[in-house]
Motif scaffolding. Structure first.
Motif, short mmCIF file in Angstrom:
data_model
loop_
_atom_site.label_atom_id
_atom_site.label_comp_id
_atom_site.label_asym_id
_atom_site.label_seq_id
_atom_site.Cartn_x
_atom_site.Cartn_y
_atom_site.Cartn_z
N HIS A 86 0.82 -1.21 0.00
CA HIS A 86 0.00 0.00 0.00
C HIS A 86 0.86 1.26 0.00
O HIS A 86 0.58 2.21 -0.75
CB HIS A 86 -0.94 0.00 1.21
N ILE A 87 1.90 1.27 0.82
CA ILE A 87 2.70 2.49 0.95
C ILE A 87 3.60 2.72 -0.26
O ILE A 87 3.68 3.82 -0.80
CB ILE A 87 3.54 2.43 2.24
N HIS A 88 4.27 1.66 -0.71
CA HIS A 88 5.27 1.83 -1.76
C HIS A 88 4.70 1.69 -3.17
O HIS A 88 5.21 2.31 -4.11
CB HIS A 88 6.40 0.82 -1.57
N ASN A 89 3.64 0.88 -3.32
CA ASN A 89 3.09 0.64 -4.66
C ASN A 89 1.66 1.14 -4.82
O ASN A 89 1.11 1.08 -5.92
CB ASN A 89 3.13 -0.87 -4.98
N ASN A 90 1.07 1.57 -3.70
CA ASN A 90 -0.31 2.04 -3.70
C ASN A 90 -1.26 0.98 -4.28
O ASN A 90 -2.19 1.29 -5.02
CB ASN A 90 -0.44 3.34 -4.49
N LYS A 91 -1.00 -0.29 -3.93
CA LYS A 91 -1.81 -1.39 -4.42
C LYS A 91 -2.18 -2.32 -3.26
O LYS A 91 -1.38 -2.52 -2.34
CB LYS A 91 -1.05 -2.20 -5.47
N PRO A 92 -3.37 -2.92 -3.31
CA PRO A 92 -3.73 -3.90 -2.29
C PRO A 92 -3.05 -5.24 -2.58
O PRO A 92 -2.55 -5.47 -3.69
CB PRO A 92 -5.25 -4.03 -2.45
N VAL A 93 -3.03 -6.10 -1.59
CA VAL A 93 -2.55 -7.47 -1.78
C VAL A 93 -3.79 -8.35 -1.87
O VAL A 93 -4.37 -8.75 -0.87
CB VAL A 93 -1.65 -7.92 -0.61
N GLU A 94 -4.20 -8.63 -3.09
CA GLU A 94 -5.52 -9.22 -3.32
C GLU A 94 -5.68 -10.59 -2.67
O GLU A 94 -6.78 -10.95 -2.22
CB GLU A 94 -5.79 -9.31 -4.82
N LYS A 95 -4.61 -11.37 -2.59
CA LYS A 95 -4.74 -12.73 -2.06
C LYS A 95 -5.10 -12.74 -0.57
O LYS A 95 -5.57 -13.76 -0.05
CB LYS A 95 -3.45 -13.51 -2.28
N HIS A 96 -4.89 -11.62 0.11
CA HIS A 96 -5.23 -11.54 1.53
C HIS A 96 -6.52 -10.75 1.79
O HIS A 96 -6.91 -10.58 2.95
CB HIS A 96 -4.09 -10.89 2.32
N LEU A 97 -7.15 -10.27 0.73
CA LEU A 97 -8.33 -9.43 0.90
C LEU A 97 -9.55 -10.22 1.35
O LEU A 97 -9.81 -11.32 0.89
CB LEU A 97 -8.67 -8.71 -0.41
N LEU A 98 -10.29 -9.60 2.24
CA LEU A 98 -11.61 -10.10 2.63
C LEU A 98 -12.69 -9.41 1.80
O LEU A 98 -13.65 -10.04 1.37
CB LEU A 98 -11.85 -9.82 4.12
N TYR A 99 -12.47 -8.11 1.56
CA TYR A 99 -13.46 -7.34 0.81
C TYR A 99 -12.85 -6.01 0.37
O TYR A 99 -11.97 -5.47 1.03
CB TYR A 99 -14.70 -7.05 1.67
N CYS A 100 -13.32 -5.52 -0.79
CA CYS A 100 -13.04 -4.15 -1.20
C CYS A 100 -14.27 -3.61 -1.91
O CYS A 100 -15.17 -4.37 -2.29
CB CYS A 100 -11.80 -4.07 -2.09
N ASP A 101 -14.33 -2.31 -2.09
CA ASP A 101 -15.55 -1.68 -2.59
C ASP A 101 -15.93 -2.10 -4.00
O ASP A 101 -17.08 -1.94 -4.41
CB ASP A 101 -15.41 -0.15 -2.53
N ASP A 102 -14.99 -2.63 -4.76
CA ASP A 102 -15.29 -3.06 -6.13
C ASP A 102 -15.97 -4.43 -6.18
O ASP A 102 -16.43 -4.85 -7.24
CB ASP A 102 -14.00 -3.12 -6.97
#
Length: 265
Positions: A86-102
């Motif tokens: 998030h800090i260096h690439n401004n990207k989520p780590v999708e494999k660990h996601l529970l939910y996002c607004d999309d």
């Protein structure tokens, strides 16, 4: 001196509820905070411990802002991976996601179906006589709103605790829930305390005093409606006699729309 949040780019909200604590949340938080401190990122980020985020089955959980990313089942190594991405690439780590607004749905293999209340049944009760009865929710997330509603909207409802006389809600000056597990009914000359939240199970007195069972009943003969509170051992703690408007609130909100089956009437 407080942190200048106008200068921060990311907020990391760490769930610090009971389930997340048991799943190792504190170790994850300490690891991540140490990384931020040691890499000159402390002032440009903000880390916050929250109360329960409502996803206990996926503990430990985080929420990352901006963009409302929810993460699940975190470990120190996963936490570092997420922070860096998030800090260096401004990207989520999708494999660990529970939910996002999309997303339309959450990503969890541990999803627990919502608890469904049991329907009203006709019973012969030693105290209440013949009545329709069901159990409601005993969590403080229900009992505190219940008492607050009755205090604010149903002054004619009455409560009986132990051997005490019947007390109208109109006699209550204030309903407070500022202590750790105690609800306070403030009267003119005294304060009644009710234990409504999880407590130390080794404290016998608290266990006996805690409201662990909430029953909603409708007496068949008298047509009176009310609520009975019990502890985990089945001992009665108190009764509330409800006005018609309060009963309507209870069936719609506390019982989530549950009503007495017409076939029983």
């Amino acid at each position: 001196m407080g942190k200048n949040i106008a200068k921060t780019t990311h907020n990391f909200l760490f769930c610090d509820g009971g389930s997340c604590q048991k799943a190792g949340a504190e170790n994850v938080v300490r690891t991540v905070r140490a990384y931020l401190r040691n890499n000159g990122l402390w002032d440009s980020t903000h880390t916050i411990k929250t109360r329960c985020n409502g996803r206990c089955e996926d503990a430990p959980t985080w929420i990352v802002q901006p963009n409302n990313y929810w993460y699940k089942e975190l470990t120190p190594s996963k936490g570092l991976e997420i922070i860096k991405s998030h800090i260096h690439n401004n990207k989520p780590v999708e494999k660990h996601l529970l939910y996002c607004d999309d997303w339309d749905n959450i990503s969890s293999e541990k999803e627990i179906p919502p608890y469904k209340l049991k329907p009203f049944n006709i019973i012969e009760d030693a105290t209440l006589g013949s009545c329709y009865l069901t159990r409601g929710f005993a969590s403080d997330q229900y009992t505190y709103p219940l008492f607050l509603y009755l205090f604010e909207h149903s002054p004619s409802s009455k409560i009986v605790l132990g051997d005490a006389k019947e007390l109208s809600f109109s006699a209550i000056k204030e309903v407070l829930y500022s202590k750790q597990y105690v609800l306070e009914l403030v009267l003119e000359h005294e304060t009644i305390e009710l234990v409504i939240a999880p407590i130390n199970q080794k404290d016998t007195a608290l266990v006996k005093a805690r409201i662990a069972v909430v029953e909603y009943f409708h007496q068949i003969t008298s047509q009176k409606k009310g609520i009975r509170f019990k502890n985990k051992f089945g001992d009665q703690i108190g009764l509330i006699w409800l006005s018609e408007s309060a009963w309507k609130y209870c069936t719609e909100v506390q019982l989530q729309g549950l009503s007495i089956d017409k076939e029983l009437v």
